[in-house]
Design an enzyme around this catalytic site. Structure first.
Site, mmCIF file in Angstrom:
data_model
loop_
_atom_site.group_PDB
_atom_site.id
_atom_site.type_symbol
_atom_site.label_atom_id
_atom_site.label_comp_id
_atom_site.label_asym_id
_atom_site.label_seq_id
_atom_site.Cartn_x
_atom_site.Cartn_y
_atom_site.Cartn_z
ATOM 1 N N ASP A 1 0.881 -1.172 0.000
ATOM 2 C CA ASP A 1 0.000 0.000 0.000
ATOM 3 C C ASP A 1 0.915 1.219 0.000
ATOM 4 O O ASP A 1 1.696 1.406 0.945
ATOM 5 C CB ASP A 1 -0.886 -0.020 1.256
ATOM 6 C CG ASP A 1 -1.866 1.145 1.294
ATOM 7 O OD1 ASP A 1 -1.591 2.184 0.661
ATOM 8 O OD2 ASP A 1 -2.895 1.017 1.985
ATOM 9 N N ASN B 1 3.382 3.810 -10.016
ATOM 10 C CA ASN B 1 2.226 3.910 -10.918
ATOM 11 C C ASN B 1 0.880 3.930 -10.196
ATOM 12 O O ASN B 1 -0.107 4.418 -10.754
ATOM 13 C CB ASN B 1 2.296 2.706 -11.888
ATOM 14 C CG ASN B 1 1.010 2.485 -12.624
ATOM 15 O OD1 ASN B 1 0.719 3.189 -13.592
ATOM 16 N ND2 ASN B 1 0.199 1.534 -12.149
ATOM 17 N N TYR C 1 -7.387 16.115 -8.503
ATOM 18 C CA TYR C 1 -6.620 15.208 -9.373
ATOM 19 C C TYR C 1 -5.542 15.995 -10.123
ATOM 20 O O TYR C 1 -4.377 15.593 -10.173
ATOM 21 C CB TYR C 1 -7.566 14.498 -10.346
ATOM 22 C CG TYR C 1 -6.923 13.374 -11.118
ATOM 23 C CD1 TYR C 1 -6.688 12.129 -10.513
ATOM 24 C CD2 TYR C 1 -6.539 13.523 -12.449
ATOM 25 C CE1 TYR C 1 -6.093 11.086 -11.220
ATOM 26 C CE2 TYR C 1 -5.945 12.492 -13.162
ATOM 27 C CZ TYR C 1 -5.732 11.271 -12.537
ATOM 28 O OH TYR C 1 -5.143 10.240 -13.232
ATOM 29 N N LYS D 1 -1.403 15.463 -9.653
ATOM 30 C CA LYS D 1 -0.637 15.022 -10.824
ATOM 31 C C LYS D 1 0.387 16.081 -11.230
ATOM 32 O O LYS D 1 1.503 15.744 -11.648
ATOM 33 C CB LYS D 1 -1.584 14.672 -11.978
ATOM 34 C CG LYS D 1 -2.433 13.424 -11.705
ATOM 35 C CD LYS D 1 -1.576 12.188 -11.432
ATOM 36 C CE LYS D 1 -2.370 10.904 -11.393
ATOM 37 N NZ LYS D 1 -1.535 9.710 -11.109
HETATM 38 N N1 LIG Z 1 -6.896 5.450 -16.925
HETATM 39 C C1 LIG Z 1 -6.682 6.715 -17.237
HETATM 40 O O1 LIG Z 1 -7.459 7.329 -18.009
HETATM 41 C C2 LIG Z 1 -5.456 7.427 -16.698
HETATM 42 C C3 LIG Z 1 -5.043 8.604 -17.337
HETATM 43 C C4 LIG Z 1 -3.903 9.253 -16.850
HETATM 44 C C5 LIG Z 1 -3.205 8.742 -15.766
HETATM 45 N N2 LIG Z 1 -3.649 7.596 -15.176
HETATM 46 C C6 LIG Z 1 -2.886 7.107 -14.039
HETATM 47 O O2 LIG Z 1 -2.425 5.800 -14.319
HETATM 48 C C7 LIG Z 1 -2.146 5.133 -13.084
HETATM 49 C C8 LIG Z 1 -2.728 3.734 -13.127
HETATM 50 O O3 LIG Z 1 -4.148 3.839 -13.135
HETATM 51 P P1 LIG Z 1 -5.070 2.925 -14.052
HETATM 52 O O4 LIG Z 1 -5.788 3.837 -14.981
HETATM 53 O O5 LIG Z 1 -4.301 1.781 -14.574
HETATM 54 O O6 LIG Z 1 -6.167 2.498 -12.974
HETATM 55 P P2 LIG Z 1 -6.528 1.081 -12.296
HETATM 56 O O7 LIG Z 1 -7.556 1.413 -11.265
HETATM 57 O O8 LIG Z 1 -6.896 0.093 -13.339
HETATM 58 O O9 LIG Z 1 -5.167 0.651 -11.605
HETATM 59 C C9 LIG Z 1 -4.688 1.328 -10.465
HETATM 60 C C10 LIG Z 1 -4.084 0.326 -9.491
HETATM 61 O O10 LIG Z 1 -3.573 1.054 -8.370
HETATM 62 C C11 LIG Z 1 -3.891 0.306 -7.197
HETATM 63 N N3 LIG Z 1 -3.925 1.158 -6.007
HETATM 64 C C12 LIG Z 1 -4.875 2.055 -5.634
HETATM 65 N N4 LIG Z 1 -4.564 2.579 -4.442
HETATM 66 C C13 LIG Z 1 -3.402 2.016 -4.045
HETATM 67 C C14 LIG Z 1 -2.579 2.127 -2.902
HETATM 68 N N5 LIG Z 1 -2.904 2.941 -1.878
HETATM 69 N N6 LIG Z 1 -1.450 1.400 -2.837
HETATM 70 C C15 LIG Z 1 -1.101 0.562 -3.855
HETATM 71 N N7 LIG Z 1 -1.855 0.385 -4.950
HETATM 72 C C16 LIG Z 1 -2.993 1.111 -5.045
HETATM 73 C C17 LIG Z 1 -5.251 -0.305 -7.477
HETATM 74 O O11 LIG Z 1 -5.509 -1.421 -6.624
HETATM 75 C C18 LIG Z 1 -5.113 -0.685 -8.959
HETATM 76 O O12 LIG Z 1 -4.628 -1.990 -9.117
HETATM 77 C C19 LIG Z 1 -2.738 6.027 -11.977
HETATM 78 O O13 LIG Z 1 -1.694 6.753 -11.359
HETATM 79 C C20 LIG Z 1 -3.661 6.948 -12.751
HETATM 80 O O14 LIG Z 1 -3.865 8.181 -12.082
HETATM 81 C C21 LIG Z 1 -4.738 6.932 -15.625
#
Ligand SMILES: NC(=O)c1ccc[n+]([C@@H]2O[C@H](COP(=O)([O-])OP(=O)(O)OC[C@H]3O[C@@H](n4cnc5c(N)ncnc54)[C@H](O)[C@@H]3O)[C@@H](O)[C@H]2O)c1
Length: 269
Positions: free
Chosen positions: A62, A89, A154, A158
């Protein structure tokens, strides 16, 4: 801002990825395993999540927990004796107008999306300094570079990850350590499920943007992997990102006008 420094072809690398059970983290783990890297996937779950490739090891982490980071460092030292690539990530999403989102929501997202990355960098920098090499890759978002209305928390965290990454890319360069920041616009993952908060209208809009995106996590991961190989400072993953970022830098009045129109439309003012 996106720039290229030296190319370092090293494989197999020792890689730790946070938030690796889903979305971009999982897609990156698959990509790294497929190219023969040694990968430690980490996430919230106490048990190994389904879907991780068999070539990846798993450790619960975590990113809010200093103790869990200390355990991850000890594990890496014992198992590999070092680390080549740290991918911070893990993240969650929040959308909310400034007078609707609560302080609790701000504190929640700061702790995960910003301080989670800070903790990762703080934990592993001493090891990378000892080695005299390494690469830290932080997942921010296009929201860290251009700031659409209705998602202040957000955007702010970021932008913090972008600032942290740029700062460390300068600070750690003399130690042979590269730092990159990943700035994708929306792509399809489970991120929508993490939305929680008082502004349900903004939340619905955010969920739609994620679920209706044309891009998959696998497509984004391929671009990120190439950006990592090229040791880019800023890894933009899609055309929208390049256009928006250029517009902000070179056509500021037009950029501002588009954002204000979006606010009026999206927020129904
Ligand atoms: N999907 C999008 O449109 C998008 C766009 C830009 C940036 N992002 C960024 O990409 C990254 C990955 O997100 P995603 O889109 O793959 O989402 P996702 O929800 O599919 O994956 C995120 C993962 O992070 C884990 N997580 C959440 N809180 C946590 C914690 N406290 N400790 C450890 N793990 C934790 C979750 O369990 C999940 O497996 C994030 O930082 C997100 O902000 C996503």
């Amino acid at each position: 801002m996106p720039s290229r420094s030296r190319r370092v072809p090293t494989s197999p690398r020792r890689v730790l990825v946070t938030g690796a059970a889903s979305g971009l983290g999982l897609a990156l783990v698959r990509t790294f395993v497929a190219r023969g890297d040694h990968v430690l996937a980490t996430d919230l779950h106490s048990e190994r999540p389904d879907g991780l490739p068999s070539g990846a090891a798993y450790l619960p982490l975590d990113v809010r927990s200093d103790g869990a980071w200390a355990d991850a460092l000890a594990h890496v030292r014992e198992t590999w004796g070092g680390l080549d690539l740290l991918v911070n990530n893990a993240g969650v999403a929040a959308g909310g107008r400034i007078d609707v989102a609560t302080m609790q929501e701000w504190e929640w997202i700061v702790d995960i999306n910003l301080l989670g990355v800070v903790r990762g960098c703080r934990t592993f920098t001493p090891l990378l300094k000892e080695q005299g090499n390494g690469h830290i890759v932080n997942t921010a978002s296009l929201a860290g570079l251009v700031h659409a209305p209705g998602m202040a928390a957000y955007n702010t965290v970021k932008a913090g990850v972008v600032a942290l990454s740029e700062t460390l890319s300068h600070e750690l360069a003399p130690h042979g350590i590269d730092v990159s920041v990943v700035c994708p616009s929306f792509f399809r993952t489970n991120l929508g499920a993490s939305f929680q908060g008082a502004d349900t209208e903004m939340e619905e809009a955010g969920k739609r943007m994620v679920s209706r995106s044309r891009r998959s996590a696998d497509q984004v991961a391929q671009v990120v992997a190439r950006g990592i190989d090229a040791r880019r400072d800023v890894i933009l993953t899609d055309r929208e990102g390049h256009v928006a970022w250029r517009a902000k830098r070179f056509m500021r009045p037009a950029y501002t006008a588009v954002m204000k129109r979006a606010a009026a439309k999206r927020l129904g003012v």
